[in-house]
Design an enzyme around this catalytic site. Structure first.
Site, short mmCIF file in Angstrom:
data_model
loop_
_atom_site.label_atom_id
_atom_site.label_comp_id
_atom_site.label_asym_id
_atom_site.label_seq_id
_atom_site.Cartn_x
_atom_site.Cartn_y
_atom_site.Cartn_z
N PRO A 1 1.99 -0.11 -4.83
CA PRO A 1 1.85 -1.21 -5.79
C PRO A 1 2.43 -0.84 -7.15
O PRO A 1 2.60 0.34 -7.49
CB PRO A 1 0.33 -1.41 -5.89
CG PRO A 1 -0.25 -0.65 -4.74
CD PRO A 1 0.70 0.48 -4.48
N SER B 1 -5.01 -9.80 -2.22
CA SER B 1 -6.02 -8.92 -2.81
C SER B 1 -6.37 -9.41 -4.20
O SER B 1 -5.50 -9.81 -4.97
CB SER B 1 -5.50 -7.48 -2.89
OG SER B 1 -6.50 -6.61 -3.34
N HIS C 1 -0.36 4.60 -2.57
CA HIS C 1 -1.61 3.92 -2.26
C HIS C 1 -2.58 4.73 -1.37
O HIS C 1 -3.77 4.45 -1.34
CB HIS C 1 -1.27 2.60 -1.55
CG HIS C 1 -2.27 1.52 -1.75
ND1 HIS C 1 -3.62 1.75 -1.87
CD2 HIS C 1 -2.13 0.17 -1.84
CE1 HIS C 1 -4.26 0.60 -2.02
NE2 HIS C 1 -3.39 -0.37 -2.01
N TYR D 1 -1.24 4.10 6.69
CA TYR D 1 -0.26 4.81 5.86
C TYR D 1 0.54 5.87 6.61
O TYR D 1 1.77 5.81 6.67
CB TYR D 1 -0.97 5.46 4.66
CG TYR D 1 -1.63 4.46 3.76
CD1 TYR D 1 -0.88 3.58 2.97
CD2 TYR D 1 -3.02 4.34 3.68
CE1 TYR D 1 -1.47 2.65 2.15
CE2 TYR D 1 -3.62 3.42 2.86
CZ TYR D 1 -2.85 2.57 2.09
OH TYR D 1 -3.45 1.64 1.28
#
Length: 653
Positions: A74, A583, A336, A61
């Site tokens: 997301p 995922s 996230h 990140y």
């Protein structure tokens, strides 16, 4: 190192693999560079709570300069609500927030029950740290590297009992105090009153400069712009209020039912200047959720629809952003870095259950509580340079939205009940389905990422399940033998696409018996299961490789000292080019989550297995000449049908 070679075998050429094998041998020999780096990591293990955490979060990140919408944040779609009046919107938002405040009180008491492993050494306690970060964090952009602000670590704020949220409505930002030491926590009715004030106030105001767009720009540009904004006292207070808020609630205009992300460039210039006319701003109120499909809803949660719609009605740095549209479409966009999807889903399902179970209360319109101060509207001090930056951010986010190829696909042929009847983990089954799907389209497998929770370890987040195994390749090859037309040559192959196509046309029968396919299926399932278990037990390869790479950087004599050959090798580049980013995001409610691809020519593929259906959220980029979510969904449907036929054959024996 052996596991690394095994993982890359089906993904690289023979010559590449042999070169890498020689590099690995030299790297991991006794006394060689690799073993010295391993000793360094052993020392870090003794010094830190989790030697890998900082390496991982920076790599995943904080060092990534790409814009947060689509690339990182997301989106989650909730079941649409039925709103008849503006009071219904305010009431629903208030009920969600009231549930959040209940949850926050549990967190403040450190009273969240510790979760425990349900398989493989059952009963092991799982780290709960990320659950406590959800409502206390904000990602901060930097000119060199991002950072994560946490109220839990803010000595000035840790003893502060006051709580506030930020509400975004028509690109205006309001600060709403929801808990204060002098008057306690607001009731649901009082919160509803505050939302009503905002819903009545924002439409009467002139269009503000869409400052929220800056948060959706390149992280280094936003870091520079944020630093400039922070020089002004008023802006500094606004930025601090947003960073320290519990969350954002974004009161949106609906996306048009015929929303076309690829047509945004024609309208971005007017919105970037803050002069969006009222027709465009409110022209979609007449659409109802029934006229919008789930792909449309997912677009709204991921990015807001572009600068002419709701992308400025966001603050993408904030961990939790609830999105509520006046046509009943609602959901979440979340940053996230503080937490994985499991922590978010647990909170959301708890909140939605409360909204569905509690009596609707008085249907009489909520009154504006005169004893409460009205929400504070945040106003910005902007110079000419900042206005130009906002225009550039608008163009950039519109380009990103325009490029996103998104498709939500509900497979209704069967669900996890059938898969479990085959004595296979739904996650293993669906990972193999994705491998078969990709192979059907392209004739080869690619580096695949699936997140595996490492919460058995303190501060553990995820490692990577690499699903493109040699066993999977053997099985998908057998399943596709004789199909021909969809095959394409893998990278670096000496066989051209045309030659392979002709080969496929000539082979119109399968060389594999059904019994052989079943044997290969069993081997693929076994291997996928083994890799999944290795990862959740802390024996994955990716975090370890990352640690060795970062250890090499930290121990290099000079900053310009080259990395070891293993990290400069073409195989390592391929290993980290995740053309399939996947995922499993299971929910008990009829919600689903999706995200964008992580590389330009890749796919994002989340899946949510329900008892009798499976929801897939597929993403790619239109700018890629090789990807198409519609084609992927079509191939996925064929793959799942073929897998059912195969497994039914096994079940019948």
């Amino acid at each position: 190192m052996e596991r690394y070679l095994i993982a890359m075998q089906p993904l690289v050429t023979t010559s590449q693999l042999e070169r890498t094998r020689a590099i690995v041998k030299a790297f991991s020999a006794p006394g060689a560079h690799g073993t010295r780096l391993q000793l360094y990591l052993n020392e870090q293990r003794e010094l830190k709570d989790n030697w890998a955490y900082e390496y991982w979060i920076n790599d995943m990140y904080m060092n990534n300069p790409l814009p947060l919408p689509v690339n990182s944040n997301p989106g989650m779609v909730f079941p649409p609500r039925k709103f008849t009046t503006v009071h219904d919107v305010a009431r629903y938002a208030a009920r969600l927030l009231d549930g959040v405040l209940d949850h926050k009180e549990i967190l403040d008491k450190k009273a969240l029950p510790i979760e425990r492993a349900t398989s493989r050494e059952k009963g092991q306690p799982l780290c709960m740290t990320q659950y406590y970060r959800l409502l206390t964090s904000c990602r901060m952009p930097g000119k060199v590297q991002d950072s994560l602000y946490s109220r839990l670590e803010d000595n000035q704020d840790v003893k502060n009992n006051n709580e506030h949220i930020i509400v975004a409505c028509r690109n205006q930002f309001y600060c709403v105090a929801v808990k204060a030491t002098d008057r306690g926590r607001l009731t649901e009715d009082e919160i509803c009153s505050q939302f009503l004030h905002i819903l009545n106030d924002a439409p009467c105001l002139a269009s503000p400069p869409p400052v929220g767009l800056l948060t959706g720009d390149n992280r280094r540009k936003w870091g520079d712009n944020r630093e400039s904004l922070y020089q002004d006292e008023r802006n500094r207070r606004n930025l601090d209020l947003i960073a320290k808020s519990l969350l954002l609630i974004c009161l949106d205009e609906p996306l048009p039912a015929n929303f076309n992300a690829r047509a945004l460039r024609t309208s971005s210039s007017s919105s970037a200047s803050g002069n969006l006319d009222e027709t465009n701003r409110g022209g979609y109120v007449g659409y109802i959720a029934g006229h919008r499909d789930e792909t449309n809803m997912a677009h709204q949660m991921l990015h807001g629809g572009g600068s002419s719609l709701n992308s400025a009605n966001r603050w993408f740095d904030k961990t939790v952003q609830f999105v509520i549209s006046n046509d009943g479409v609602n959901g979440l966009c979340y940053e996230h870095s503080p937490a994985e999807g499991i922590a978010v889903i647990q909170l959301i399902e708890q909140l939605l259950k409360k909204c569905d179970e509690l009596p609707p209360g008085s249907h009489a319109p909520a009154t504006l509580h005169s004893h409460l101060p009205p929400p504070e509207r945040l106003e910005w001090q902007l110079d000419a340079r900042m206005h130009r930056s906002i225009q550039e951010a608008a163009q950039n986010i519109d380009g990103l939205v325009e490029d996103l190829d998104l498709y939500v696909h509900r497979f209704t042929g069967y669900g996890k009940n059938y898969i479990k009847s085959c004595n296979v983990s739904p996650d293993v089954y669906l990972q193999l389905a994705l491998q078969l799907t990709y192979f059907r389209l392209y004739g080869h497998l690619v580096t695949t990422y699936e997140s595996a929770s490492t919460r058995r370890y303190h501060l553990g987040r995820v490692d990577c399940i690499r699903s493109a195994t040699q066993e999977a390749l053997n099985w998908v090859t057998a399943m596709c033998q004789g199909e021909g037309g969809g095959l394409k040559s893998p990278p670096d192959s000496e066989v051209s696409d045309d030659e392979l196509l002709n080969m496929g046309k000539k082979v119109t029968f399968s060389l594999y018996t059904e019994q052989k396919k079943l044997e290969l299926w069993d081997a693929a399932v076994k291997r996928q299961t083994e890799i999944m278990i290795d990862n959740i037990m802390g024996q994955g390869i990716d975090i370890h490789l990352l640690g060795l790479r970062e250890a090499a950087r930290e121990t290099a004599p000079t900053a310009a000292h080259p990395l070891p050959d293993i990290f400069l090798d073409e195989t390592y580049r391929i290993a980290n080019n995740f053309l399939l980013s996947t995922s499993q995001l299971p929910t008990t409610s009829d919600t689903f989550m999706g995200y964008g691809p992580v590389v330009p020519d890749g796919y994002g593929a989340s899946y949510n297995p329900h008892p009798d259906m499976i929801v897939f959220c597929l993403s790619a980029f239109h700018s890629s000449e090789t990807t198409s979510t519609w084609k992927f969904a079509h191939s996925l449907e064929e793959s799942l049908t073929a897998m059912q036929k195969l497994t039914q054959l096994k079940n019948s024996k």
